[in-house]
Design a protein around this motif. Structure first.
Motif, mmCIF file in Angstrom:
data_model
loop_
_atom_site.group_PDB
_atom_site.id
_atom_site.type_symbol
_atom_site.label_atom_id
_atom_site.label_comp_id
_atom_site.label_asym_id
_atom_site.label_seq_id
_atom_site.Cartn_x
_atom_site.Cartn_y
_atom_site.Cartn_z
ATOM 1 N N GLU A 1 29.982 56.147 28.123
ATOM 2 C CA GLU A 1 30.055 55.670 26.873
ATOM 3 C C GLU A 1 31.325 55.464 26.760
ATOM 4 O O GLU A 1 32.020 54.185 26.413
ATOM 5 C CB GLU A 1 29.575 56.419 25.775
ATOM 6 C CG GLU A 1 28.032 56.251 25.473
ATOM 7 C CD GLU A 1 27.362 57.177 24.696
ATOM 8 O OE1 GLU A 1 28.180 57.944 23.751
ATOM 9 O OE2 GLU A 1 26.146 57.338 24.603
ATOM 10 N N ASN A 2 32.132 56.199 27.102
ATOM 11 C CA ASN A 2 33.719 56.095 27.263
ATOM 12 C C ASN A 2 34.349 55.123 27.958
ATOM 13 O O ASN A 2 34.993 54.336 27.680
ATOM 14 C CB ASN A 2 34.631 57.504 27.313
ATOM 15 C CG ASN A 2 35.940 57.478 27.083
ATOM 16 O OD1 ASN A 2 36.322 56.604 26.515
ATOM 17 N ND2 ASN A 2 36.495 58.874 27.061
ATOM 18 N N LEU A 3 33.833 55.002 29.294
ATOM 19 C CA LEU A 3 34.005 53.963 30.103
ATOM 20 C C LEU A 3 33.872 52.568 29.570
ATOM 21 O O LEU A 3 34.328 51.700 29.580
ATOM 22 C CB LEU A 3 33.310 54.244 31.578
ATOM 23 C CG LEU A 3 34.058 54.842 32.566
ATOM 24 C CD1 LEU A 3 32.753 55.364 33.685
ATOM 25 C CD2 LEU A 3 34.969 54.306 33.246
ATOM 26 N N GLU A 4 32.472 52.508 28.865
ATOM 27 C CA GLU A 4 32.130 51.169 28.617
ATOM 28 C C GLU A 4 32.947 50.885 27.568
ATOM 29 O O GLU A 4 33.219 49.554 27.283
ATOM 30 C CB GLU A 4 30.644 51.360 28.041
ATOM 31 C CG GLU A 4 29.607 51.217 29.351
ATOM 32 C CD GLU A 4 28.106 51.381 29.032
ATOM 33 O OE1 GLU A 4 27.875 51.471 28.129
ATOM 34 O OE2 GLU A 4 27.311 50.879 29.678
ATOM 35 N N ARG A 5 33.415 51.650 26.648
ATOM 36 C CA ARG A 5 34.175 51.171 25.229
ATOM 37 C C ARG A 5 35.734 51.060 25.736
ATOM 38 O O ARG A 5 36.156 50.111 25.282
ATOM 39 C CB ARG A 5 34.074 52.603 24.590
ATOM 40 C CG ARG A 5 34.539 52.321 22.996
ATOM 41 C CD ARG A 5 34.042 53.515 21.958
ATOM 42 N NE ARG A 5 34.594 54.875 22.634
ATOM 43 C CZ ARG A 5 34.058 55.781 22.761
ATOM 44 N NH1 ARG A 5 32.804 55.720 22.488
ATOM 45 N NH2 ARG A 5 34.772 57.136 23.132
ATOM 46 N N SER A 6 36.257 51.685 26.659
ATOM 47 C CA SER A 6 37.454 51.527 27.061
ATOM 48 C C SER A 6 38.004 50.672 28.268
ATOM 49 O O SER A 6 39.185 50.360 28.201
ATOM 50 C CB SER A 6 38.215 53.029 27.446
ATOM 51 O OG SER A 6 37.745 53.894 26.530
ATOM 52 N N VAL A 7 37.170 50.494 29.020
ATOM 53 C CA VAL A 7 37.393 49.859 30.400
ATOM 54 C C VAL A 7 36.920 48.278 30.343
ATOM 55 O O VAL A 7 35.829 47.983 29.911
ATOM 56 C CB VAL A 7 36.722 50.482 31.499
ATOM 57 C CG1 VAL A 7 37.030 49.388 32.864
ATOM 58 C CG2 VAL A 7 37.413 51.951 31.804
ATOM 59 N N ASP A 8 37.959 47.542 30.615
ATOM 60 C CA ASP A 8 37.763 45.798 31.040
ATOM 61 C C ASP A 8 36.819 45.814 32.043
ATOM 62 O O ASP A 8 37.426 45.830 33.340
ATOM 63 C CB ASP A 8 39.043 45.159 30.889
ATOM 64 C CG ASP A 8 38.881 43.878 30.991
ATOM 65 O OD1 ASP A 8 37.965 43.271 31.439
ATOM 66 O OD2 ASP A 8 39.795 43.111 30.451
ATOM 67 N N ARG A 9 35.643 45.239 31.694
ATOM 68 C CA ARG A 9 34.577 45.239 32.747
ATOM 69 C C ARG A 9 34.903 44.248 33.862
ATOM 70 O O ARG A 9 34.774 44.504 35.021
ATOM 71 C CB ARG A 9 33.338 44.869 32.172
ATOM 72 C CG ARG A 9 32.043 45.033 33.375
ATOM 73 C CD ARG A 9 30.959 44.791 32.406
ATOM 74 N NE ARG A 9 30.350 45.961 31.869
ATOM 75 C CZ ARG A 9 29.173 46.414 31.890
ATOM 76 N NH1 ARG A 9 28.275 46.043 32.484
ATOM 77 N NH2 ARG A 9 28.705 47.495 31.075
ATOM 78 N N GLU A 10 35.527 43.198 33.427
ATOM 79 C CA GLU A 10 35.959 42.082 34.170
ATOM 80 C C GLU A 10 37.088 42.618 35.087
ATOM 81 O O GLU A 10 36.949 42.293 36.611
ATOM 82 C CB GLU A 10 36.503 40.787 33.413
ATOM 83 C CG GLU A 10 35.959 39.327 34.143
ATOM 84 C CD GLU A 10 36.643 38.464 33.258
ATOM 85 O OE1 GLU A 10 37.436 37.530 33.627
ATOM 86 O OE2 GLU A 10 35.984 38.119 32.052
ATOM 87 N N LYS A 11 38.000 43.155 34.652
ATOM 88 C CA LYS A 11 39.150 43.546 35.443
ATOM 89 C C LYS A 11 38.678 44.651 36.548
ATOM 90 O O LYS A 11 38.982 44.790 37.621
ATOM 91 C CB LYS A 11 40.198 44.335 34.529
ATOM 92 C CG LYS A 11 41.333 43.532 34.001
ATOM 93 C CD LYS A 11 42.252 44.126 33.298
ATOM 94 C CE LYS A 11 43.150 43.539 32.416
ATOM 95 N NZ LYS A 11 43.939 44.455 31.535
ATOM 96 N N ALA A 12 37.764 45.599 35.969
ATOM 97 C CA ALA A 12 37.151 46.666 36.836
ATOM 98 C C ALA A 12 36.518 45.953 37.941
ATOM 99 O O ALA A 12 36.572 46.355 39.219
ATOM 100 C CB ALA A 12 36.197 47.623 35.977
ATOM 101 N N GLU A 13 35.628 44.979 37.727
ATOM 102 C CA GLU A 13 34.974 44.256 38.843
ATOM 103 C C GLU A 13 35.669 43.680 39.929
ATOM 104 O O GLU A 13 35.476 43.712 41.171
ATOM 105 C CB GLU A 13 33.946 43.371 38.306
ATOM 106 C CG GLU A 13 32.696 43.844 37.823
ATOM 107 C CD GLU A 13 31.852 42.843 36.982
ATOM 108 O OE1 GLU A 13 31.943 41.901 36.929
ATOM 109 O OE2 GLU A 13 30.783 43.518 36.492
ATOM 110 N N LYS A 14 37.096 42.933 39.173
ATOM 111 C CA LYS A 14 37.862 42.261 40.450
ATOM 112 C C LYS A 14 38.604 43.227 41.214
ATOM 113 O O LYS A 14 38.595 43.077 42.334
ATOM 114 C CB LYS A 14 38.913 41.719 39.459
ATOM 115 C CG LYS A 14 38.470 40.408 38.955
ATOM 116 C CD LYS A 14 39.716 39.379 38.463
ATOM 117 C CE LYS A 14 39.124 38.268 37.773
ATOM 118 N NZ LYS A 14 40.236 37.757 36.719
#
Length: 256
Positions: free
Chosen positions: A192-205
């Motif tokens: 949950e913390n990851l989903e709230r704090s991390v920019d998914r697009e950046k993480a996928e790149k």
């Protein structure tokens, strides 16, 4: 940690699409209203502080202020009080009578230990609160006081304060806390913390970059550190992983 807890709750509700108003009704502690105003401006939530030293009047005025400005809800930050302080206890009862709140939450410090039981019992009799926010639960997993409050008053623990920043209030999940205490980690909260704090697009790149074996630059490394910091740092993440509790202290102490 009441004033901070009030701001954290406002932040949480705002992130869920609500439009809260904070009411500064701690007229006894010097600069309490200033502290709430500072926190409110940090999170973009308005603060009503009123005039004078009558906490009951300020609370009532704050409700009207919310109606006038179309706020969804009011969080009334009242003064801290001991169960033996009759005048202060009476003020809490008077505020309850004046504003008829939907929820009364008591903020307790997780580090207080079993002494908290006497305090909570008296409050349950006099003010009949609805639930507890347990603050300062960001150190070692403490569960004794939490279990005692539930057992003695029957009142649920609703939120946990797990850090100093305004985004560190999380709903209380008994199974997850038990899991942390037993050293089994808390992977659901981590996700949950990851989903709230991390920019998914950046993480996928970044993931694609790793897969292709492209150069991982210092700029990428800095971005990773930023994302980690948003989540409370490396130790905050490690503590939620199964088995992390078994790491020796000298290893934990080296994690910066």
């Amino acid at each position: 940690g009441k004033t901070t807890a009030a701001a954290k709750l406002a932040y949480l509700l705002k992130s869920q699409g609500k439009n809260p108003l904070l009411a500064a009704c701690d007229v006894h502690r010097p600069a309490a209203a200033d502290q709430l105003e500072t926190l409110g401006s940090e999170i973009g939530v308005p603060v009503y502080r009123g005039d004078g030293k009558d906490a009951v009047a300020i609370a009532s005025q704050a409700i009207q202020e919310a109606v006038d400005h179309l706020n969804d809800l009011v969080i009334v930050d009242t003064a801290g009080r001991l169960q033996i302080d009759e005048e202060m206890m009476e003020e809490a009862v008077a505020i309850k009578r004046a504003v008829k709140p939907d929820q009364i939450l008591m903020v307790v410090d997780a580090m207080t230990g079993q002494d908290i039981v006497n305090v909570v019992s008296t409050f349950a009799e006099r003010v009949d609160f609805d639930g507890v926010i347990m603050s300062k639960l960001d150190g070692d997993a403490r569960g004794g006081a939490a279990l005692s409050i539930r057992q003695i008053t029957g009142k649920p623990i609703k939120f946990l304060g797990v850090g100093e920043k305004t985004d560190t209030l999380e709903p209380f999940h008994p199974d997850r806390v038990a899991s942390r205490i037993l050293g089994m980690g808390d992977v659901l909260s981590l996700i949950e913390n990851l989903e709230r704090s991390v920019d998914r697009e950046k993480a996928e790149k970044m993931a694609q970059k790793f897969k292709k074996g492209d150069d991982f630059t210092l700029e990428d490394f800095r971005e990773q550190l930023r994302e980690m910091k948003k989540m409370g740092g490396m130790m905050s993440m490690l503590e939620k992983l199964p088995g992390a509790k078994n790491l020796p202290d000298h290893v934990k102490n080296q994690v910066d």
